[in-house]
Scaffold this active site. Sequence first.
Site, PDB file in Angstrom:
ATOM      1  N   THR A 197       0.708  -1.196  -0.394  1.00  0.00           N
ATOM      2  CA  THR A 197       0.128  -0.040  -0.175  1.00  0.00           C
ATOM      3  C   THR A 197       0.855   1.220  -0.427  1.00  0.00           C
ATOM      4  O   THR A 197       0.596   2.058  -0.338  1.00  0.00           O
ATOM      5  CB  THR A 197      -0.740  -0.088   1.224  1.00  0.00           C
ATOM      6  OG1 THR A 197      -1.480  -1.339   1.499  1.00  0.00           O
ATOM      7  CG2 THR A 197      -2.157   1.172   1.517  1.00  0.00           C
ATOM      8  N   ASP A 198       2.035   1.144   1.447  1.00  0.00           N
ATOM      9  CA  ASP A 198       2.873   2.263   0.702  1.00  0.00           C
ATOM     10  C   ASP A 198       3.649   2.648  -0.360  1.00  0.00           C
ATOM     11  O   ASP A 198       3.774   3.405  -0.979  1.00  0.00           O
ATOM     12  CB  ASP A 198       3.750   1.955   1.579  1.00  0.00           C
ATOM     13  CG  ASP A 198       3.821   2.626   2.470  1.00  0.00           C
ATOM     14  OD1 ASP A 198       2.460   3.639   3.209  1.00  0.00           O
ATOM     15  OD2 ASP A 198       3.952   2.489   4.264  1.00  0.00           O
ATOM     16  N   LEU A 199       4.105   1.509  -1.550  1.00  0.00           N
ATOM     17  CA  LEU A 199       4.924   1.783  -2.460  1.00  0.00           C
ATOM     18  C   LEU A 199       3.671   1.599  -4.085  1.00  0.00           C
ATOM     19  O   LEU A 199       4.294   3.036  -4.343  1.00  0.00           O
ATOM     20  CB  LEU A 199       5.491   0.391  -3.015  1.00  0.00           C
ATOM     21  CG  LEU A 199       6.334  -0.662  -1.348  1.00  0.00           C
ATOM     22  CD1 LEU A 199       6.973  -2.321  -2.042  1.00  0.00           C
ATOM     23  CD2 LEU A 199       7.938   0.646  -1.631  1.00  0.00           C
TER      24      LEU A 199
END
Length: 426
Positions: A197-199
Amino acid sequence: MESVGMLRTGLCLLRAVRPRPARAARAASSQAPLAGVTVVDMTRVLAGPFCTMLLADLGADVIKIERPERGDDTRAWGPPFVGDQSCYFVSINRSKRSVAVNIATPEGQNIVRQLAKKADVLVENFLPGKMAALGLDYARLHALNDTLIYCSISGYGQTGPYAARPGYDVIAASLGGLLHITGDEDGPPAKVGVAMTDLATGLYAHGAIMAALLQRYRDGEGQHVLCDLLSSQVACLANLASNYLNGGQEARRLGTAHESIVPYQMFRTRDSHLTLGAGNSAQFTDLCVKLGLPRLLEDERFASNELRVRHRHELVPVLEARLAECTTAEWLRVLDGSAFPYGPVNNMEQVFSDPQVLHNGLVEEVDHPTAGRLRVVAPPVSYSKAENRVRAPPPLLGQHTDEVLRQFMALDDHRLAELRQRGVIQ
């Protein structure tokens, strides 16, 4: 030709609006797509630093603003360490310059304002409202530099019921449905092995910044770009979101299997695991022939993908039993040249010794001033006429403070020493 002319006009307009500062000797080559673009990076942890690293690989001069003494949280996230550097920090901060500034002080805030006046892009991932409290929000920096692309990355958005909550990958992945669809069919929800999700948010932010730069080259104006983890995760639900929104079908966990394609999953072999898929009937035919299961082609339950999805619980056990008869290496020899996709489930050692990974040049080496020779994953995208590469090692905390402040603010040794003595910079 008209669009080219518009682009040239936009470039000329931009240059007329704001002269660029002199570049340091280490500036990117003219073959870099973002050569001459300055990015003020006020992000920490993963989504923001990943985004700005992608811009740095493309040649942008990324100035990473960090807290004195501690720096980015990920500097301490270990073990493992390589020398005195966290492997986590190393993975997402190459090719940047580190400036250690205490932005809690008025003088530190002024330093950021002076950098933003001459920058092309500023990226921040503070809690909504924090930058305004520091006097560094989009409205105030836009008043100083109306060509600035200001990108805010947050957990849930700048407004709304969750805006004030801290945003972390696994929480956004929980709220956004990713954990619900990840894991074995009969097991509990599971976290993905890396912070996808961050990436994904970093990738969305990177693309959005590139689009905003292109628009600025046309009209000479900056803008505020808003990205958040939750929205990125919901957008990445892709076909499962469509299944629910349009087909009324709730998503479920299927392990490595696919909701709409059968077979398309991991299977256990005699000694490890193998993943394969058949997205159409021609591929399924080839799969059955290669596995020595021609009888499956005569079974009406498996005559189309739609039927195979309906009868997955009859088909998959047959494939599982057959694949368990041989080792992964034996199956790889049998499957060589197949019309359907397949591959082993590799650990890290196997990934980085894989012949295709080696052929694609996905590991680069760079010399670090204290950690020695570092190996980093190279940019995965190449260009026929431009450079996308690792340009420098991850910086030491505050390594470039003096260099950058001399370049952008013309500060002399006396003024730098004074700021350092008062704890404004490191």
